[in-house]
Design a protein around this motif. Sequence first.
Motif, PDB file in Angstrom:
ATOM      1  N   ASP A   1       0.740  -1.194  -0.072  1.00 40.13           N
ATOM      2  CA  ASP A   1      -0.045   0.010   0.062  1.00 40.13           C
ATOM      3  C   ASP A   1       0.823   1.261  -0.306  1.00 40.13           C
ATOM      4  O   ASP A   1       0.445   2.288  -0.687  1.00 40.13           O
TER       5      ASP A   1
ATOM      6  N   SER B   1      -5.890   3.825  10.596  1.00 38.64           N
ATOM      7  CA  SER B   1      -6.577   4.357   9.380  1.00 38.64           C
ATOM      8  C   SER B   1      -7.608   3.287   8.799  1.00 38.64           C
ATOM      9  O   SER B   1      -7.136   1.984   8.394  1.00 38.64           O
ATOM     10  N   ALA B   2      -8.814   3.597   8.632  1.00 37.95           N
ATOM     11  CA  ALA B   2      -9.719   2.723   8.149  1.00 37.95           C
ATOM     12  C   ALA B   2      -9.788   2.431   6.646  1.00 37.95           C
ATOM     13  O   ALA B   2      -9.771   1.221   6.075  1.00 37.95           O
ATOM     14  N   GLU B   3      -9.233   3.595   5.999  1.00 38.77           N
ATOM     15  CA  GLU B   3      -8.901   3.429   4.523  1.00 38.77           C
ATOM     16  C   GLU B   3      -7.701   2.390   4.224  1.00 38.77           C
ATOM     17  O   GLU B   3      -7.790   1.444   3.410  1.00 38.77           O
ATOM     18  N   ARG B   4      -6.671   2.273   5.165  1.00 39.40           N
ATOM     19  CA  ARG B   4      -5.585   1.203   4.733  1.00 39.40           C
ATOM     20  C   ARG B   4      -6.051   0.005   5.126  1.00 39.40           C
ATOM     21  O   ARG B   4      -5.712  -0.877   4.806  1.00 39.40           O
TER      22      ARG B   4
ATOM     23  N   GLY C   1      -8.964  -1.197   5.159  1.00 31.77           N
ATOM     24  CA  GLY C   1      -9.994  -1.442   4.252  1.00 31.77           C
ATOM     25  C   GLY C   1      -9.087  -2.091   3.105  1.00 31.77           C
ATOM     26  O   GLY C   1      -9.618  -2.987   2.303  1.00 31.77           O
ATOM     27  N   TYR C   2      -8.018  -1.617   2.487  1.00 33.05           N
ATOM     28  CA  TYR C   2      -6.939  -2.120   1.361  1.00 33.05           C
ATOM     29  C   TYR C   2      -6.422  -3.414   1.851  1.00 33.05           C
ATOM     30  O   TYR C   2      -6.499  -4.457   1.186  1.00 33.05           O
TER      31      TYR C   2
ATOM     32  N   SER D   1      -8.318  -6.562   3.288  1.00 35.03           N
ATOM     33  CA  SER D   1      -9.554  -6.833   2.606  1.00 35.03           C
ATOM     34  C   SER D   1      -9.940  -8.423   2.892  1.00 35.03           C
ATOM     35  O   SER D   1     -11.324  -8.552   2.763  1.00 35.03           O
TER      36      SER D   1
ATOM     37  N   ARG E   1     -11.964  -6.140  11.049  1.00 34.22           N
ATOM     38  CA  ARG E   1     -11.106  -4.803  10.810  1.00 34.22           C
ATOM     39  C   ARG E   1     -11.444  -3.893  11.977  1.00 34.22           C
ATOM     40  O   ARG E   1     -10.844  -3.157  12.139  1.00 34.22           O
TER      41      ARG E   1
ATOM     42  N   ARG F   1      -8.923  -1.677  14.713  1.00 29.13           N
ATOM     43  CA  ARG F   1      -8.731  -0.216  14.784  1.00 29.13           C
ATOM     44  C   ARG F   1      -8.131   0.361  15.915  1.00 29.13           C
ATOM     45  O   ARG F   1      -8.928  -0.175  17.179  1.00 29.13           O
TER      46      ARG F   1
END
Length: 730
Positions: free
Chosen positions: A263, A371-374, A376-377, A380, A387, A391
């Motif tokens: 990432d 990071s919820a975005e990181r 998420g990637y 996955s 997830r 956090r």
Amino acid sequence: MLATGAVGTMQNRSERDTFAEMYATRLARLWAVERGLVFGRLDHVEEGRLYIGKLGLTDDEQLRLLIDWRAPVAQPFYRATPTAPMGVTRRRHLQTKGRTVVGVDDDLLDLDSLTDDDRATLNGEAALLAALDEKRTGRMRDIVATIQSEQDRVIRSDLNGVLVVQGGPGTGKTVVALHRAAYLLYTHRERLERRGVLILGPNLTFLRYIEQVLPSLGETDVLLSTVGELYPGVTATARDRPEVAAIKGDARMAEVIAKAVRDRQRVPRKPIDLTVGRLTLTIDRNMLESARNKATRSRRPHNQARAVFVRSLLTALARQQARKIGKGLIDDEELADLREDLRTEPVVKAALNRLWPYLTPQRLLLGLYGSAERLGYAASALTPQERALLRREGGEWTESDVPLLDEAAELLGDIDEQVLRASALQAEEELAAARQSEESRREAELAYAREVLELTGLSDVMEAERLAERQRGEGPYLTTAERAAADRTWAYGHVIVDEAQELSPMAWRAVMRRCPTRSMTIVGDIAQTGSAAGARSWEEVLDPYVAGRWRQERLTVNYRTPVELMAVAARVLATIDPALQAPTSVRELGARPWAAPLSALPGLARAEAGEGGKVAVVVPDALLPGLGAEVAAAVPGAAVVSPGAGRAKGAEALDAPVAVMGVADAKGLEFDSVIVAEPDLIAAQSPRGPSDLYVALTRATQRLGVVHERPLSQALQGLPRRSPAPAGGL
């Protein structure tokens, strides 16, 4: 002598340091084994009278005074039986206090071979049972004088390969594993002293409990560690909630960490414009993908591959700059100059750091958790609920984080300190030349060290690497264990894992990295697995690494837990799996387990402490603060072990008359008396709670009690009721 540093010629220093180290090690061993140095005698038909001890000793004429218990000639002391005497007529156990013999026990193996004088000196109380009836001291003792035949077979098993020692509570798994470490160091001294032996335990209290065993056997340079200490610079004692620990320990997290690294190497979709002086340079997608592909194909870890990425991108930018200023084709020298000029531009440096940043494992993991975005990637493959459990913002490292830090370190690699310290004007070529010069210097020093050791005949005593390090005078002398503890990439000669059933798949990845030869001793009991991420079978644990190449030994005799106590624990074991079989106890004391109201706990703990020995109160995690405070108020000197206690707090608990703790901190320990509070709440506090309850009920060597308010499960019903003791007195 070693403290004087680098003085004299290289040969003087090598000879001085080698002999000083040899004598210091020998003195440390002799001091450590003085207690119980001699513990046995063999009356042998052919060998005569042999005295058995913790170390081998000779007199000034090199006549044998004492046989090391690990030597082949000492095997009959542990394995001879009346039906297979192995040439031994009598085996004598010597009990000592200081340097005085205070007791003698004889095992007769061939009565017909004894002389009349020998018959007149016979003594007989079983040394094993005498040792078992002694009160606990808060520290594990060696069993070198009372090793049993099935234990001796495990101890002397071959070094190579993975040996699993499966055994129920009280079968001596831990102490057998420690004696195995001492035996292997004696038998394979040259191989193991250089690479070291790592012993992994379940918690820091346990390590304090066992820390005296190996020194008492003459081995003072073995690294004791928990999984939470495997990553240098981090000592993680905090524990995650069971559901969080289960996710972090899941094998899927290896791919999560790998994707978290990728990432940080992703190519942005839009071009990046950089203003350099009066020019605008553009980093487009093709340039980025080309640079990233070159870095990936280098097969270097992330931080080392960054140099490939940066060089490729700077080269493309330098050529673009040359075209924009009208230079057209440029030679290699001009290209290098332009590239180095660009490297010093703040806007370029900022862009490079965003596109392929230097990363530490700590920074990577905190960035992932935060990071919820990181997540998420990278995560996955996990469910949204999983997830969400990962956090967090900041916070201290937990035991479950350490294998993830280790995984990240493997993928990231070290950050080149020379690059970080270099001035902006120092060229990459100069750095490479400096590194090559340093490597050449160290190779020359290493070659000289090897030559010195060969000429002095000391190559079997000392490593060339250690001698070269001494000659450079770079810091204090470090033992093998100290050097190994500071080096994440250290490859050990042998690894012993105790309470191995508790390790998660991610923890096993970290352990296996530290033993490439797969020379390991795995000690545990599947029935006692309490961790949600722990093992369900040894096949599940080991087949991914050594499928078909591991062997198993079973210990079936319970030396700790009396028959009456084990009968209760066996009923709980049947609720875990009816097919599981409890080990057979060798002692019957006549003291039945009892039950009492929870409100009586403080008075009962005080009464048990009055009986002498060590007392443990094992409680559900949720009740630890409250019940711990009540017991501490009633019993002077009582200690409460909070989850994740450090070594100092663990030592305090082991030395206290009464220790209040959860099951996780009681693993591997033993006490004269154990009181289990709210057993059904212990069984319900985690997915593997019944295994935790089984562990709690099998810690006692003498007495066991249960205190409760909740109704007891069927397995614990029928215990005789004990009258509450006054809280203020006995």
